[in-house]
Design a protein around this motif. Structure first.
Motif, mmCIF file in Angstrom:
data_model
loop_
_atom_site.group_PDB
_atom_site.id
_atom_site.type_symbol
_atom_site.label_atom_id
_atom_site.label_comp_id
_atom_site.label_asym_id
_atom_site.label_seq_id
_atom_site.Cartn_x
_atom_site.Cartn_y
_atom_site.Cartn_z
ATOM 1 N N LEU A 123 -3.265 34.519 65.588
ATOM 2 C CA LEU A 123 -2.563 35.276 66.622
ATOM 3 C C LEU A 123 -2.915 34.735 68.002
ATOM 4 N N GLY A 124 -4.142 34.253 68.179
ATOM 5 C CA GLY A 124 -4.555 33.704 69.458
ATOM 6 C C GLY A 124 -3.773 32.469 69.875
ATOM 7 N N THR A 125 -3.181 31.778 68.911
ATOM 8 C CA THR A 125 -2.385 30.599 69.261
ATOM 9 C C THR A 125 -1.115 30.970 70.022
ATOM 10 N N LEU A 133 3.863 25.590 68.649
ATOM 11 C CA LEU A 133 2.605 24.881 68.899
ATOM 12 C C LEU A 133 2.828 23.415 69.220
ATOM 13 N N GLY A 134 4.016 22.906 68.916
ATOM 14 C CA GLY A 134 4.319 21.513 69.205
ATOM 15 C C GLY A 134 3.620 20.533 68.282
ATOM 16 N N TRP A 187 -1.123 32.769 72.713
ATOM 17 C CA TRP A 187 -1.501 32.631 74.125
ATOM 18 C C TRP A 187 -2.179 31.283 74.412
ATOM 19 N N PHE A 188 -2.827 30.721 73.401
ATOM 20 C CA PHE A 188 -3.512 29.434 73.559
ATOM 21 C C PHE A 188 -3.041 28.479 72.465
ATOM 22 N N PRO A 189 -1.842 27.915 72.628
ATOM 23 C CA PRO A 189 -1.290 27.032 71.589
ATOM 24 C C PRO A 189 -2.217 25.835 71.335
ATOM 25 N N SER A 190 -2.803 25.784 70.155
ATOM 26 C CA SER A 190 -3.778 24.733 69.862
ATOM 27 C C SER A 190 -3.818 24.460 68.366
ATOM 28 N N PRO A 191 -3.677 23.209 67.973
ATOM 29 C CA PRO A 191 -3.823 22.880 66.547
ATOM 30 C C PRO A 191 -5.242 23.115 66.058
ATOM 31 N N ILE A 192 -6.233 23.062 66.951
ATOM 32 C CA ILE A 192 -7.616 23.305 66.549
ATOM 33 C C ILE A 192 -7.779 24.766 66.118
ATOM 34 N N LEU A 193 -7.224 25.695 66.909
ATOM 35 C CA LEU A 193 -7.273 27.110 66.528
ATOM 36 C C LEU A 193 -6.566 27.344 65.198
ATOM 37 N N ALA A 194 -5.389 26.744 65.036
ATOM 38 C CA ALA A 194 -4.636 26.907 63.791
ATOM 39 C C ALA A 194 -5.415 26.340 62.602
ATOM 40 N N GLY A 195 -6.033 25.156 62.787
ATOM 41 C CA GLY A 195 -6.800 24.556 61.711
ATOM 42 C C GLY A 195 -8.019 25.382 61.348
ATOM 43 N N PHE A 196 -8.737 25.906 62.356
ATOM 44 C CA PHE A 196 -9.912 26.734 62.093
ATOM 45 C C PHE A 196 -9.498 28.020 61.387
ATOM 46 N N ALA A 206 5.602 38.095 66.938
ATOM 47 C CA ALA A 206 5.527 39.461 66.414
ATOM 48 C C ALA A 206 5.126 39.453 64.948
ATOM 49 N N CYS A 207 5.577 38.447 64.227
ATOM 50 C CA CYS A 207 5.222 38.317 62.816
ATOM 51 C C CYS A 207 3.714 38.100 62.660
ATOM 52 N N LEU A 208 3.146 37.251 63.506
ATOM 53 C CA LEU A 208 1.699 37.018 63.448
ATOM 54 C C LEU A 208 0.929 38.284 63.812
ATOM 55 N N GLY A 209 1.460 39.056 64.753
ATOM 56 C CA GLY A 209 0.833 40.326 65.106
ATOM 57 C C GLY A 209 0.862 41.310 63.958
ATOM 58 N N ALA A 210 2.006 41.394 63.276
ATOM 59 C CA ALA A 210 2.116 42.286 62.117
ATOM 60 C C ALA A 210 1.157 41.853 61.015
ATOM 61 N N ALA A 211 1.010 40.542 60.813
ATOM 62 C CA ALA A 211 0.082 40.040 59.800
ATOM 63 C C ALA A 211 -1.351 40.435 60.144
ATOM 64 N N ALA A 212 -1.718 40.348 61.433
ATOM 65 C CA ALA A 212 -3.072 40.732 61.846
ATOM 66 C C ALA A 212 -3.330 42.206 61.556
ATOM 67 N N ILE A 213 -2.304 43.050 61.751
ATOM 68 C CA ILE A 213 -2.444 44.478 61.428
ATOM 69 C C ILE A 213 -2.689 44.649 59.928
#
Length: 449
Positions: A343-345, A290-291, A347-356, A418-425
């Motif tokens: 998980l959306g981060t 995410l930088g 495809w859309f790397p964003s600190p706002i998404l991560a914070g929300f 892949a880890c974030l995808g597994a967590a979403a499952i």
């Protein structure tokens, strides 16, 4: 540049960064804490919870704040004073969480056979002792990593016993119709401590050194002990003379056979697996993918505590508008939505998404904790409340190292995405478990089995 000079420079930069982050979060924490007494004072006298509960509520706030300050100070002391690396701080965290896995069930058995008030006083006093010894060893310059881990483990033993005894004692002090309000206040205090305690601990270590942070933590813990010591004596149930193993078997059978407690337990297990799967990789993922800067990582993590405070704050309004079963489901649903945002981060790397995402991870599950604790207290016979609480705590906390190990394994072989995808499952599974049970159909708090 020599390695020692480079390490010293890194520590200096690390300390300056901690001061900036801690200062920002400490301001929000102080505002949250100061708002609690004002809210209580505005509550009409007829609506106030019993004085005995208010003692537990304030002691819980002080104990949680003390614990969070110490938990923040421990790794900082290990890095700054003892030159510990990531592996050493990892083992330190293991020592501080291991009692939750190993001792929750024994603590629950004790809570159902002895005075819960005395158990809480003794537990917090044990934690006070571990903090005071830490202050002494730091002051004498005799602290090492092994002693820091050992004293952290001893303090965690006190936290485990306190956490098991408190939910079992509260139904004897608070009317059944006010249990949800009582649990909301406890969770609001815990949220405030989670949001501000680490910031306050980090600020104190950065500004004045680790001993001062531990001194404040010790003072707060002593204050909590004094409040608990003033609780009225409770009536103890008659001893049955049965063996501990038989009592444990009864508690486990009650949870497994109950059509409300069983899905709640399974939901909590899958939630914690998914949550710690994310926690295992988030910091590295945020920086490398995410930088985010270190400061921005700290902000997103701090938003988690803000979400907890927000969730606890809106709980009464939600309870008036939706059914009790819906209130319970909001927690797993919030966790699933948060996992999709994270998980959306990818495809859309964003600190706002991560914070929300972290905000929802705090707000939704706090509603779950308040409502499921109330449900457990209402439908479980008082004589086995300690055992049932301990079994739930053991299963949920035992799932955390499983999730962390799964996250590390998946990230190592397939990457953080892949880890974030597994967590979403995992979060989808926990939502389906609760949706397919009888819990969502509850209109109100059910009667005891």
């Amino acid at each position: 540049m020599p390695a020692s000079d480079e390490r010293r420079d890194q520590h200096d930069l690390f300390g300056k960064h901690r001061k900036r982050v801690a200062g920002t979060r400490a301001v929000g924490f102080c505002s949250a804490i100061l708002s609690l007494p004002r809210s209580v004072m505005k509550t009409p006298e007829r609506d106030r919870l019993p004085p005995a509960f208010r003692r537990i509520g304030w002691s819980n706030l002080l104990a949680q704040l003390s614990e969070q300050i110490a938990l923040a100070a421990a790794p900082l002391a290990a890095v700054i004073l003892l030159a510990a690396g990531p592996a050493e701080t990892g083992w330190l965290q293991t020592a501080q969480t291991l009692p939750f896995l190993l001792l929750s069930i024994p603590a629950g058995l004790i809570a159902d056979r002895a005075s819960r008030r005395k158990l809480m006083v003794a537990s917090e006093a044990l934690r006070t002792l571990s903090l005071a010894l830490t202050v002494l060893l730091l002051g004498l310059g005799q602290m090492n990593l092994s002693l820091l881990a050992l004293l952290g483990c001893v303090g965690a033993i006190g936290t485990v016993c306190y956490s098991v005894a408190a939910p079992a004692l509260i139904p004897t002090l608070v009317p059944r119709t006010r249990l949800a309000d009582a649990n909301r206040w406890l969770e609001l205090a815990r949220s405030a401590a989670y949001a501000g305690g680490p910031a306050l601990g980090g600020a104190l270590v950065g500004w004045t050194g680790a001993p001062v942070a531990y001194v404040l933590s010790t003072v707060l813990s002593i204050w909590a002990v004094l409040l608990l010591a003033g609780l009225p004596k409770e009536e103890l149930a008659a001893r049955t003379g049965r063996k501990l193993l038989h009592d444990l078997k009864d508690g486990a059978a009650f949870v497994i056979r109950h059509d409300l407690l069983r899905p709640i337990l399974l939901t909590a297990v899958f939630f914690n697996i998914g949550w710690f799967c994310i926690q295992a990789v988030y910091v590295a993922y945020a920086v490398q993918i995410l930088g985010l800067t270190a400061f921005e990582v700290g902000v997103t993590l701090g938003i988690y505590g803000a979400g907890m405070i927000a969730g606890a704050g809106i709980a009464p309004a939600l309870a008036r508008r939706v059914s009790f079963g819906t209130m319970i489901v909001l927690g797993p649903f919030g966790g699933f939505c948060a996992s999709l945002l994270m998980l959306g981060t990818v495809w859309f790397p964003s600190p706002i998404l991560a914070g929300f995402s972290y905000f929802l991870f705090g707000a939704g599950p706090i509603l779950w904790t308040i409502t499921t604790t109330t449900l457990r207290q209402a439908i479980t016979p008082n004589a086995m409340l300690g055992r049932v609480s301990a079994l739930v705590m053991t299963a949920t906390f035992g799932a955390r190292p499983v999730g962390a190990a799964a996250g590390a394994f998946i990230a190592a072989y397939a990457g953080a995405a892949a880890c974030l995808g597994a967590a979403a499952i995992g979060f989808l599974v926990q939502l389906l478990v609760i949706l397919l049970s009888r819990v969502p159909r509850l209109r109100a708090l059910p009667d005891m089995a």
